[in-house]
Design an enzyme around this catalytic site. Structure first.
Site, PDB file in Angstrom:
ATOM      1  N   TYR A  58      41.143  48.936  23.713  1.00  0.00           N
ATOM      2  CA  TYR A  58      41.521  48.932  25.124  1.00  0.00           C
ATOM      3  C   TYR A  58      41.416  50.354  25.663  1.00  0.00           C
ATOM      4  O   TYR A  58      42.197  51.231  25.319  1.00  0.00           O
ATOM      5  CB  TYR A  58      42.941  48.405  25.312  1.00  0.00           C
ATOM      6  CG  TYR A  58      43.165  46.982  24.854  1.00  0.00           C
ATOM      7  CD1 TYR A  58      42.099  46.097  24.709  1.00  0.00           C
ATOM      8  CD2 TYR A  58      44.442  46.518  24.567  1.00  0.00           C
ATOM      9  CE1 TYR A  58      42.311  44.792  24.280  1.00  0.00           C
ATOM     10  CE2 TYR A  58      44.665  45.205  24.156  1.00  0.00           C
ATOM     11  CZ  TYR A  58      43.586  44.356  24.006  1.00  0.00           C
ATOM     12  OH  TYR A  58      43.799  43.058  23.584  1.00  0.00           O
ATOM     13  N   PRO A 219      49.386  33.925  28.728  1.00  0.00           N
ATOM     14  CA  PRO A 219      50.255  32.789  29.055  1.00  0.00           C
ATOM     15  C   PRO A 219      50.354  32.514  30.550  1.00  0.00           C
ATOM     16  O   PRO A 219      50.813  31.442  30.952  1.00  0.00           O
ATOM     17  CB  PRO A 219      51.610  33.217  28.487  1.00  0.00           C
ATOM     18  CG  PRO A 219      51.579  34.713  28.572  1.00  0.00           C
ATOM     19  CD  PRO A 219      50.156  35.089  28.244  1.00  0.00           C
ATOM     20  N   LEU A 220      49.905  33.474  31.362  1.00  0.00           N
ATOM     21  CA  LEU A 220      49.893  33.285  32.815  1.00  0.00           C
ATOM     22  C   LEU A 220      48.491  33.029  33.342  1.00  0.00           C
ATOM     23  O   LEU A 220      48.230  33.162  34.541  1.00  0.00           O
ATOM     24  CB  LEU A 220      50.517  34.506  33.512  1.00  0.00           C
ATOM     25  CG  LEU A 220      52.002  34.735  33.204  1.00  0.00           C
ATOM     26  CD1 LEU A 220      52.504  36.002  33.868  1.00  0.00           C
ATOM     27  CD2 LEU A 220      52.838  33.534  33.631  1.00  0.00           C
ATOM     28  N   PHE A 224      46.436  33.556  37.264  1.00  0.00           N
ATOM     29  CA  PHE A 224      46.311  32.387  38.139  1.00  0.00           C
ATOM     30  C   PHE A 224      47.613  31.605  38.231  1.00  0.00           C
ATOM     31  O   PHE A 224      47.985  31.110  39.302  1.00  0.00           O
ATOM     32  CB  PHE A 224      45.189  31.470  37.639  1.00  0.00           C
ATOM     33  CG  PHE A 224      44.940  30.288  38.546  1.00  0.00           C
ATOM     34  CD1 PHE A 224      44.177  30.422  39.687  1.00  0.00           C
ATOM     35  CD2 PHE A 224      45.494  29.046  38.268  1.00  0.00           C
ATOM     36  CE1 PHE A 224      43.957  29.343  40.535  1.00  0.00           C
ATOM     37  CE2 PHE A 224      45.294  27.965  39.098  1.00  0.00           C
ATOM     38  CZ  PHE A 224      44.524  28.113  40.243  1.00  0.00           C
TER      39      PHE A 224
END
Length: 332
Positions: A58, A219-220, A224
């Protein structure tokens, strides 16, 4: 706040973790600010969301450097998870699972994170040129050397690559069976959300049967499921959602019933409850070994996400959410 453990690692972490990738990689570069991200990490730790999930790729590297600035002051408050196995080039990402590289990469991550031990070291992707047992064996050596406390594996393969007739996580389970013969797997990380529930089919049961922790990535639903995105709003060119088959204007509009269902459930629990909190509570309800790791770079979202740990969905809530329509993408 309820405490959970990651499989055989037996190390307590917050019920909702913090995915650090968006802080300086893959999402909206114009809104990535180091000071905001540092405040977000500190806020997560203050609220008991102690699992901090990152990776050397990252940035590359800058995400670990950012976390290191926090860990220098608050190492005892955090459960640190990072990953190895992927190298970022100018226009491509390649796997490297050679044992020598794994050992060097671990030492480099320890320096950037300003710590002497990594709580959970995850294999980001297996190298097709190196038997996964060799890579895993090198990672196990790091545990024995005291540089790492536990090992994890990230799920392999993308939806678009699923072979006809094969379940999405069959390849991951085959890898898990192989590496378990070398050294215990303490955690598996894979996508799991209301609109991507495929891990419930076989991967989550595999973990539950063996006492292996499950880190629920995205998880989201890449934002969205928060209900804050507008169909057709567009994304910056370097934002991963600009190329995601569920984030075309047509598909975002077509998937609005999923957000509407989350809103209905949230409304039953109080005016301050949000769709995002319902989405995270749904993930938490899938098992005591499941820890959602939502990614964010803003303090206010960290606070909202942490609040999901106290939301208890009823059987009726879960049944209704289970009846929501399957998510659509441009591959459909």
């Amino acid at each position: 706040m309820e405490r959970r453990t990651i499989g055989a690692a037996a190390l307590a972490v917050g019920a909702v973790g913090l995915g650090c990738m968006p802080m300086n990689w893959a999402y909206s570069a114009s809104r990535q600010r180091g000071a905001d991200s540092l405040r977000a990490v500190h806020r997560a730790l203050d609220l008991g969301s102690t699992l901090l999930d990152t990776a050397d790729m990252y940035g590359p590297f800058t995400n670990e450097l950012l976390l290191g600035r926090v860990l220098r002051e608050r190492r005892s408050d955090a459960f640190v998870s990072t990953k190895v196995g992927l190298l970022v080039g100018e226009q491509h990402i390649v796997a490297n699972g050679r044992p020598g590289y794994v050992r060097r990469a671990c030492d480099a991550s320890l320096r950037r994170l300003q710590t002497d031990v990594i709580d959970l070291y995850q294999l980001h992707r297996a190298d097709p040129e190196v038997p996964v047992e060799e890579t895993w064996g090198a990672m196990a050596e790091l545990v024995r050397a005291g540089k790492v406390r536990a090992l994890g594996l990230c799920a392999v393969g993308a939806r678009a690559r699923r072979r006809s007739g094969a379940r999405l996580h069959d390849g991951t389970i085959r890898q898990l069976e192989r590496v378990q013969q070398v050294f215990p797997v303490s955690a598996v990380q894979a996508e799991l959300s209301v609109w991507s529930p495929e891990a419930l089919e076989s991967l989550l049961p595999w973990c539950a049967e063996r006492g292996v922790g499950f880190l629920a990535a995205m998880p989201l639903g890449n934002g969205f499921l928060t209900g804050t995105l507008t169909p057709g709003q567009g994304f910056e060119p370097d934002d991963v959602r600009a190329r995601h088959p569920r984030f075309t204007a047509e598909m975002m509009a077509g998937n609005q019933p999923i957000v509407a269902g989350l809103r209905r459930t949230a409304a039953r629990h109080g005016e301050d409850v949000t769709p995002a909190q319902v989405a995270l509570a749904w993930v938490l309800a899938q098992g005591r070994h499941v820890i959602p790791v939502p990614g964010t770079k803003q303090e206010r979202w960290v606070t909202e996400n942490a609040g999901a740990a106290g939301l208890r969905l009823t059987a009726e809530d879960l049944a209704e959410l289970g009846r929501l329509p399957a998510a659509r993408g441009s591959w459909d």
